[in-house]
Design an enzyme around this catalytic site. Structure first.
Site, mmCIF file in Angstrom:
data_model
loop_
_atom_site.group_PDB
_atom_site.id
_atom_site.type_symbol
_atom_site.label_atom_id
_atom_site.label_comp_id
_atom_site.label_asym_id
_atom_site.label_seq_id
_atom_site.Cartn_x
_atom_site.Cartn_y
_atom_site.Cartn_z
ATOM 1 C CG ASP A 87 -2.000 0.939 1.255
ATOM 2 O OD1 ASP A 87 -2.463 1.301 0.161
ATOM 3 O OD2 ASP A 87 -2.440 1.333 2.360
ATOM 4 C CB SER A 219 -12.214 4.279 7.410
ATOM 5 O OG SER A 219 -11.308 3.193 7.432
HETATM 6 O O1 G3H Z 1 -3.224 4.797 3.738
HETATM 7 C C1 G3H Z 1 -2.369 4.343 4.435
HETATM 8 C C2 G3H Z 1 -2.455 3.629 5.695
HETATM 9 O O2 G3H Z 1 -3.433 4.098 6.533
HETATM 10 C C3 G3H Z 1 -1.086 3.402 6.240
HETATM 11 O O3 G3H Z 1 -0.748 3.992 7.429
HETATM 12 O O4 G3H Z 1 1.779 3.931 7.319
HETATM 13 O O5 G3H Z 1 0.601 4.328 9.476
HETATM 14 O O6 G3H Z 1 0.555 2.081 8.372
HETATM 15 P P1 G3H Z 1 0.629 3.578 8.200
HETATM 16 P P1 13P Z 2 -8.643 4.998 5.892
HETATM 17 O O1 13P Z 2 -7.752 5.883 6.684
HETATM 18 O O2 13P Z 2 -9.903 5.677 5.496
HETATM 19 O O3 13P Z 2 -8.912 3.687 6.531
HETATM 20 O O4 13P Z 2 -7.886 4.685 4.495
HETATM 21 C C1 13P Z 2 -6.996 3.635 4.377
HETATM 22 C C2 13P Z 2 -6.245 3.635 3.104
HETATM 23 O O5 13P Z 2 -6.553 4.332 2.156
HETATM 24 C C3 13P Z 2 -5.090 2.742 3.016
HETATM 25 O O6 13P Z 2 -4.423 2.891 1.814
HETATM 26 ZN ZN ZN Z 3 -4.523 4.929 1.081
#
Ligand code: G3H
Ligand code: 13P
Ligand code: ZN
Length: 314
Positions: A87, A219
């Site tokens: 991601d 979300s």
């Molecule tokens: O959209 C991205 C996710 O919410 C990733 O967040 O880098 O804190 O795992 P994180």
């Molecule tokens: P949210 O913060 O809305 O859960 O989005 C998650 C997301 O886009 C991860 O790539």
């Molecule tokens: Zn994202």
């Protein structure tokens, strides 16, 4: 390591089926054993395909070897419809590394770059990934909110529908994330009246009629978890997500992957806070982590059934 050895699949067939049968593949982020188990159990129990999403910071947190050990331990079969996805990959090297680790899908996020640089980077990743039958997502338009520990964006810009055909043709990507008013994190909207820009989604879908589109920052920020968190000592009073009916509407159009991270974070936090607060003498992490895991599982089931429409689609 080839992702096929893990029993994983790429997103190609998932997306074409999702497009033709009007549902979305849930892409749930995970970062530890509990969230991974909650997500995979929810997908299995509902017979839903699923994308296991790992951010760069989550990969660092889990450690590459432990992550691969956990995926191995799930005993996935290719008929289970499970993809492992990087991601918000921030560089070509990060995507190459994920592919070498056994990811079946990667996102290269050049959304903050000018169009030509974003397209050149996405093409570089596609050219590499496709040699290994790995699918690639890129993004046009910028979401506001926190995308990753390293990439914070305060200024958002909607996707320009006039750009999308050129971008897809120039990059040979397999799916496109678009910005239509969603944002990352738990504070997405100031009021319940704010709506997604379906006019932009429709215009993009008109340009790319059979192409998989992706919604990040999707979300719904369930009130039940916010209330529990606040009841048990948290402070999240202004949290507000995307309305469930708006997400359902997006799924009926060409959105065939919906990313959810914050909802699972809230569910997990609600469970942990509940045990720590109601059983102040309990110091066994297995107790509070179990309730966190259960709430993530419950939430994934709920979203699979009531937002994604992906239950029983395997
Ligand atoms: O959209 C991205 C996710 O919410 C990733 O967040 O880098 O804190 O795992 P994180
Ligand atoms: P949210 O913060 O809305 O859960 O989005 C998650 C997301 O886009 C991860 O790539
Ligand atoms: Zn994202």
């Amino acid at each position: 390591m080839d992702y096929k050895d893990f029993g994983l699949v790429n997103t190609k067939r998932m997306f074409s089926d999702a497009l033709s049968r009007h549902y979305a593949i849930p892409a749930f982020n995970f970062y530890n054993m509990e969230t991974l188990r909650a997500i995979i159990s929810a997908a299995r129990d509902t017979r839903s395909p699923v994308i296991l999403a790992v951010s760069e910071s989550a990969l660092k947190y889990m450690g590459e070897d432990l992550l691969r050990g956990m995926i191995w331990g799930l005993n996935i079969k290719d008929t289970d419809g499970v993809a492992l996805h990087l991601d918000h990959g921030s560089s070509f090297e990060s995507c190459v590394n994920a592919i070498k680790l056994g990811f079946s899908s990667v996102m290269i996020d050049g959304s903050k770059l000018p169009f030509d640089a974003n397209a050149a980077l996405a093409k570089q990743v596609s050219d590499y990934a496709h040699q290994y039958d790995v699918t690639v997502e890129a993004e046009l338009g910028v979401l506001s909110g926190i995308e990753d520990e390293n990439t914070k964006s305060e200024k958002s810009s909607y996707t320009n529908p006039d750009d999308v055909v050129n971008f897809v043709n120039a990059t040979n990507i397999d799916s496109l994330a678009i910005a239509i008013g969603t944002s990352h994190g738990a504070y997405k909207r100031k009021s319940d009246d704010e709506e997604l820009r379906f006019d932009i989604l429709d215009a993009v879908a008109k340009q790319l009629p059979d192409f998989p589109l992706v919604l990040h920052g999707a979300s719904s920020i369930p009130k039940t978890f916010i209330n529990k968190i606040n009841e048990f000592g948290g402070k999240m009073s202004n949290a507000r997500g995307i309305a469930v009916n708006q997400l359902k509407q997006a799924v009926k159009k060409n959105i065939c992957k919906i990313n959810v991270d914050s909802d699972s974070r809230l569910a997990f936090t609600a469970g942990v806070r509940e045990i720590l607060s109601t059983k102040p003498d309990d110091f066994n992490p297995r107790d509070y982590l179990s309730l966190g895991q259960k709430y993530v599982y419950d939430n994934c089931i709920d979203e699979i059934k009531n937002i994604m429409n992906s239950a029983n689609k395997l």
